[in-house]
Design a protein around this motif. Structure first.
Motif, PDB file in Angstrom:
ATOM      1  N   SER A 103       0.823  -1.212   0.000  1.00 44.35           N
ATOM      2  CA  SER A 103       0.000   0.000   0.000  1.00 44.35           C
ATOM      3  C   SER A 103       0.854   1.259   0.000  1.00 44.35           C
ATOM      4  CB  SER A 103      -0.945   0.003   1.203  1.00 44.35           C
ATOM      5  OG  SER A 103      -0.222   0.002   2.416  1.00 44.35           O
ATOM      6  N   TYR A 120      -7.778  -2.297  -6.224  1.00 48.76           N
ATOM      7  CA  TYR A 120      -7.385  -1.302  -5.223  1.00 48.76           C
ATOM      8  C   TYR A 120      -7.652   0.112  -5.729  1.00 48.76           C
ATOM      9  CZ  TYR A 120      -4.122   1.568  -2.470  1.00 48.76           C
ATOM     10  OH  TYR A 120      -3.558   2.541  -1.696  1.00 48.76           O
ATOM     11  N   LYS A 159     -11.427  -0.036   4.792  1.00 45.70           N
ATOM     12  CA  LYS A 159     -10.198   0.309   4.081  1.00 45.70           C
ATOM     13  C   LYS A 159      -8.963  -0.163   4.850  1.00 45.70           C
ATOM     14  CE  LYS A 159     -11.445   4.613   3.560  1.00 45.70           C
ATOM     15  NZ  LYS A 159     -11.399   6.066   3.198  1.00 45.70           N
ATOM     16  N   ARG A 219      -6.392  -2.766   3.148  1.00 44.94           N
ATOM     17  CA  ARG A 219      -4.968  -2.453   3.045  1.00 44.94           C
ATOM     18  C   ARG A 219      -4.127  -3.493   3.792  1.00 44.94           C
ATOM     19  NH1 ARG A 219      -3.058   3.683   3.573  1.00 44.94           N
ATOM     20  NH2 ARG A 219      -4.625   3.665   5.201  1.00 44.94           N
ATOM     21  N   ASN A 265      -1.330  -5.909   2.111  1.00 45.27           N
ATOM     22  CA  ASN A 265       0.055  -5.936   2.574  1.00 45.27           C
ATOM     23  C   ASN A 265       0.508  -7.331   2.980  1.00 45.27           C
ATOM     24  OD1 ASN A 265       0.396  -3.204   2.144  1.00 45.27           O
ATOM     25  ND2 ASN A 265      -0.131  -2.632   4.249  1.00 45.27           N
ATOM     26  N   TRP A 289      -7.555   8.369  -1.355  1.00 44.84           N
ATOM     27  CA  TRP A 289      -7.096   7.112  -0.776  1.00 44.84           C
ATOM     28  C   TRP A 289      -5.585   6.989  -0.883  1.00 44.84           C
ATOM     29  CZ3 TRP A 289      -7.848   3.220   2.283  1.00 44.84           C
ATOM     30  CH2 TRP A 289      -7.136   2.045   2.108  1.00 44.84           C
ATOM     31  N   TYR A 290      -5.018   7.335  -2.039  1.00 46.35           N
ATOM     32  CA  TYR A 290      -3.572   7.220  -2.216  1.00 46.35           C
ATOM     33  C   TYR A 290      -2.813   8.130  -1.257  1.00 46.35           C
ATOM     34  CZ  TYR A 290      -3.833   4.476  -6.485  1.00 46.35           C
ATOM     35  OH  TYR A 290      -4.039   3.494  -7.386  1.00 46.35           O
TER      36      TYR A 290
END
Length: 309
Positions: free
Chosen positions: A28, A148, A193, A197, A201, A306-307
């Motif tokens: 992520s 994603y 979220k 994530r 990961n 989100w990023y």
């Protein structure tokens, strides 16, 4: 189910990733860093700048929904095909995330019961669709990047704009026309979220595979930008009256990045209530701005938020 995995998300935040801390080699984090430059390019496309000026044609709103429908239909077909793949299965949440049926309902609302005969897949959207099918069939792990990119964006800034869009388009309070933004099976977007994530990961991927996923996410941004450019060209051929709400772009704001919806969405997503209010109040002062944010750009604004979280 989502209720079952929410606890897993909270537990994972404490136990996983070094006590909740994400390192530079976490997927992520790599995606956030690796897409920063292309995100900046996306926000400076002419189509997005026109959106920021508050200029929109109603037909483009509908065409944006058509593009999303074809994109999500392709992605969810490939997700179903690869739902048991060990490098995607942990991210399989059809009840919580899948959007193509919701978009079908939105298109029926806007185009009528024979909506399927009234829409077609545009050239830019077809390029996006073709790539999704290609990775789904040839290299399924790359579906992670597409899932994603789209779903986490929808759960971020896109949600901030749902009620604004409803007001701008004078849509029914029961949600017709905006089902795309409604995630009825997700009770806490933030918790979901975190879970997503964490699951991402924990995928067993080597560094080479992670770098391929970052490159694929960059491609996804470029596909979105191609759709922007195509809609911009289509807009030139549509003869409709257009209001100019007078929303300025970065240069006219003297470089004030806080005026950018990407930045405001970021602050809202990370808990900045003042910036959340700034976004909503600004949109409410500009009716056409409300409409424009609700289209395809709303999904990208959420994606950017989100990023940057």
């Amino acid at each position: 189910s989502y209720s079952r995995v929410c606890t897993t998300a909270r537990r994972g935040k404490v136990q996983g990733n070094g006590g909740g801390r994400m390192g530079p080699e976490d997927l992520s984090e790599m995606l956030a860093a690796g897409t920063k430059e292309v995100h900046e390019k996306a926000e400076n496309t002419q189509f997005v700048k026109d959106f920021l000026r508050g200029r929109i044609r109603k037909e483009l709103f509908k065409l944006g929904a058509v593009a999303l429908y074809h994109t999500y239909t392709a992605m969810e077909e490939e997700i179903e095909r690869n739902k048991d793949h060990p490098q995607f299965a942990p991210l399989y949440f059809p009840a919580e995330l899948h959007r193509h049926e919701a978009l079908a309902h939105d298109l029926e609302y806007f185009y009528g019961p024979d909506w399927k005969s009234k829409i077609s897949c545009s050239q830019a959207t077809q390029h996006y669709v073709d790539r999704i099918h290609q990775v789904g069939q040839e290299d399924p792990v790359l579906l992670v990047a597409h899932a994603y990119t789209r779903y986490m964006g929808d759960l971020s800034g896109g949600q901030v704009l749902r009620k604004v869009a409803q007001r701008a388009l004078k849509l029914p309070p029961t949600g017709e026309g905006l089902e795309f933004y409604q995630f009825d099976a997700i009770h806490s977007a933030k918790a979901f979220k975190q879970l997503y994530r964490s699951r991402m990961n924990e995928l067993e991927l080597d560094m080479a595979a992670k770098k391929k996923l970052v490159a694929e996410a960059v491609k996804a941004f470029h596909f979105n930008m191609e759709v922007f450019e195509e809609l911009e060209e289509i807009g030139k051929t549509i003869q409709e009256d257009v209001q100019d709400a007078g929303m300025s772009v970065h240069g006219q704001m003297g470089g004030d990045i806080s005026k950018c919806p990407y930045y405001t969405a970021k602050m809202a997503a990370s808990g900045g209530t003042a910036y959340f209010g700034q976004l909503v109040m600004a949109a409410l002062r500009h009716p056409t701005g409300q409409v424009l944010f609700a289209t395809w750009f709303a999904a990208l604004a959420g994606l950017a938020a989100w990023y940057l979280m």
